[in-house]
Design an enzyme around this catalytic site. Structure first.
Site, PDB file in Angstrom:
ATOM      1  N   GLU A  72      -7.372  -2.239  -2.369  1.00 18.35           N
ATOM      2  CA  GLU A  72      -6.688  -1.286  -1.478  1.00 18.35           C
ATOM      3  C   GLU A  72      -5.778  -0.342  -2.263  1.00 18.35           C
ATOM      4  O   GLU A  72      -5.756   0.865  -2.025  1.00 18.35           O
ATOM      5  CB  GLU A  72      -5.840  -2.048  -0.445  1.00 18.35           C
ATOM      6  N   ASN A  96       0.831  -1.214   0.000  1.00 19.52           N
ATOM      7  CA  ASN A  96       0.000   0.000   0.000  1.00 19.52           C
ATOM      8  C   ASN A  96       0.859   1.255   0.000  1.00 19.52           C
ATOM      9  O   ASN A  96       0.548   2.230  -0.682  1.00 19.52           O
ATOM     10  CB  ASN A  96      -0.960  -0.010   1.192  1.00 19.52           C
ATOM     11  N   HIS A 111      -6.126  -6.704  -1.674  1.00 18.29           N
ATOM     12  CA  HIS A 111      -4.992  -5.808  -1.905  1.00 18.29           C
ATOM     13  C   HIS A 111      -5.166  -4.993  -3.185  1.00 18.29           C
ATOM     14  O   HIS A 111      -4.836  -3.805  -3.224  1.00 18.29           O
ATOM     15  CB  HIS A 111      -3.681  -6.602  -1.963  1.00 18.29           C
ATOM     16  N   HIS A 113      -8.050  -0.794   6.466  1.00 13.28           N
ATOM     17  CA  HIS A 113      -8.344  -2.069   7.117  1.00 13.28           C
ATOM     18  C   HIS A 113      -8.958  -3.017   6.090  1.00 13.28           C
ATOM     19  O   HIS A 113      -9.859  -2.617   5.344  1.00 13.28           O
ATOM     20  CB  HIS A 113      -9.306  -1.843   8.293  1.00 13.28           C
ATOM     21  N   VAL A 155      -9.556   0.796  18.651  1.00 14.42           N
ATOM     22  CA  VAL A 155      -8.853   0.028  17.613  1.00 14.42           C
ATOM     23  C   VAL A 155      -9.757  -0.186  16.400  1.00 14.42           C
ATOM     24  O   VAL A 155     -10.924  -0.580  16.550  1.00 14.42           O
ATOM     25  CB  VAL A 155      -8.413  -1.341  18.186  1.00 14.42           C
TER      26      VAL A 155
HETATM   27  C1  GRF Z   1      -3.291  -4.339   4.256  1.00  9.29           C
HETATM   28  O1  GRF Z   1      -4.156  -5.397   3.934  1.00  9.29           O
HETATM   29  C2  GRF Z   1      -3.971  -3.346   5.143  1.00  9.29           C
HETATM   30  O2  GRF Z   1      -5.355  -3.273   4.955  1.00  9.29           O
HETATM   31  C3  GRF Z   1      -3.682  -3.868   6.527  1.00  9.29           C
HETATM   32  O3  GRF Z   1      -2.380  -4.389   6.441  1.00  9.29           O
HETATM   33  C4  GRF Z   1      -2.119  -4.819   5.108  1.00  9.29           C
HETATM   34  C5  GRF Z   1      -0.811  -4.214   4.693  1.00  9.29           C
HETATM   35  O4  GRF Z   1      -0.364  -4.736   3.474  1.00  9.29           O
HETATM   36  N1  GRF Z   1      -3.836  -2.849   7.528  1.00  9.29           N
HETATM   37  P1  GRF Z   1       0.896  -4.089   2.725  1.00  9.29           P
HETATM   38  O5  GRF Z   1       2.058  -4.124   3.702  1.00  9.29           O
HETATM   39  O6  GRF Z   1       0.526  -2.696   2.334  1.00  9.29           O
HETATM   40  O7  GRF Z   1       1.130  -4.983   1.552  1.00  9.29           O
END
Ligand code: GRF
Length: 193
Positions: free
Chosen positions: A177, A17, A174, A112, A147
């Site tokens: 995201e 991310n 992902h 999340h 949290v």
């Molecule tokens: C993601 O799925 C995010 O939603 C969660 O942790 C993960 C992090 O993934 N909080 P990355 O390290 O960005 O691949």
């Protein structure tokens, strides 16, 4: 707020991310500057990735038996020294204390991998599978003192398919995201423009 807000990005692991956010800054779709990447885990792959993209990194491993506020103190200093306007949590696996949250009121954002308030906690993808849910998703929210809690900025559903595993569902989550987080940050940072 200045024209190009400065972000401190906090990670613990892969940093995919974080990479999506950095790429969006570089291609101009997110009008913001990543000024520092902070990790509680010095060997997190994301730390190397950030450094190779020329971004300052700061590692702050938490000492065992040390009060969380003490572990967070150097992080708060690093954020202030970097002059960051926003703190962007991108897979940061430590729970922030209320005093950390109060140090940056209304300035901390989290992603999340579930549709909050469903499946809070560190195992959201496994928990959704375990519950035989049909739908899960992604939530981007402001961080308050509880949290995985706080005003929701963006959510997107992800369908759970028959036979899905943590890996297969995690990959689809992902992908959402990486598209949703930079876009939600752009709207958040520039909503008054
Ligand atoms: C993601 O799925 C995010 O939603 C969660 O942790 C993960 C992090 O993934 N909080 P990355 O390290 O960005 O691949």
């Amino acid at each position: 707020m200045r024209a190009k807000p400065k972000m401190a990005i906090m990670i613990s692991g892969t940093g995919s991310n974080m990479e999506a956010i950095i790429s969006s800054c570089r291609n101009g779709s997110l009008d913001a500057e990543p000024v520092i990447v902070i990790s509680d885990n010095p060997s997190a792959p994301g730390v190397k990735k950030a450094a190779s993209r020329g971004i300052a990194t700061f590692s702050a491993p938490y000492g065992k038996g040390v009060p969380r506020e003490e572990n967070e103190a150097p992080i708060i200093d690093a954020i202030r020294r970097a002059d960051a306007d926003w703190i962007v949590l991108a897979g940061y696996m430590k729970i922030l204390t209320p005093s950390f949250v109060r140090a940056f009121p209304g300035r901390i954002v989290n992603i999340h991998p579930a549709l909050l308030p469903s499946f809070p906690g560190a195992h959201a993808i496994a928990d959704a599978l375990e519950a035989n849910a049909d739908i899960t998703g992604v939530t981007i929210h402001m961080v308050d003192e509880l949290v995985d809690h706080g005003p929701i900025i963006a959510q997107e559903e992800v369908a759970i398919m028959p036979g899905d595993t943590e890996d297969s569902l995690g990959a689809r989550i992902h992908a959402v995201e990486h598209r949703l987080y930079p876009r939600a940050l752009q709207e958040l940072f520039h909503e008054d423009v």
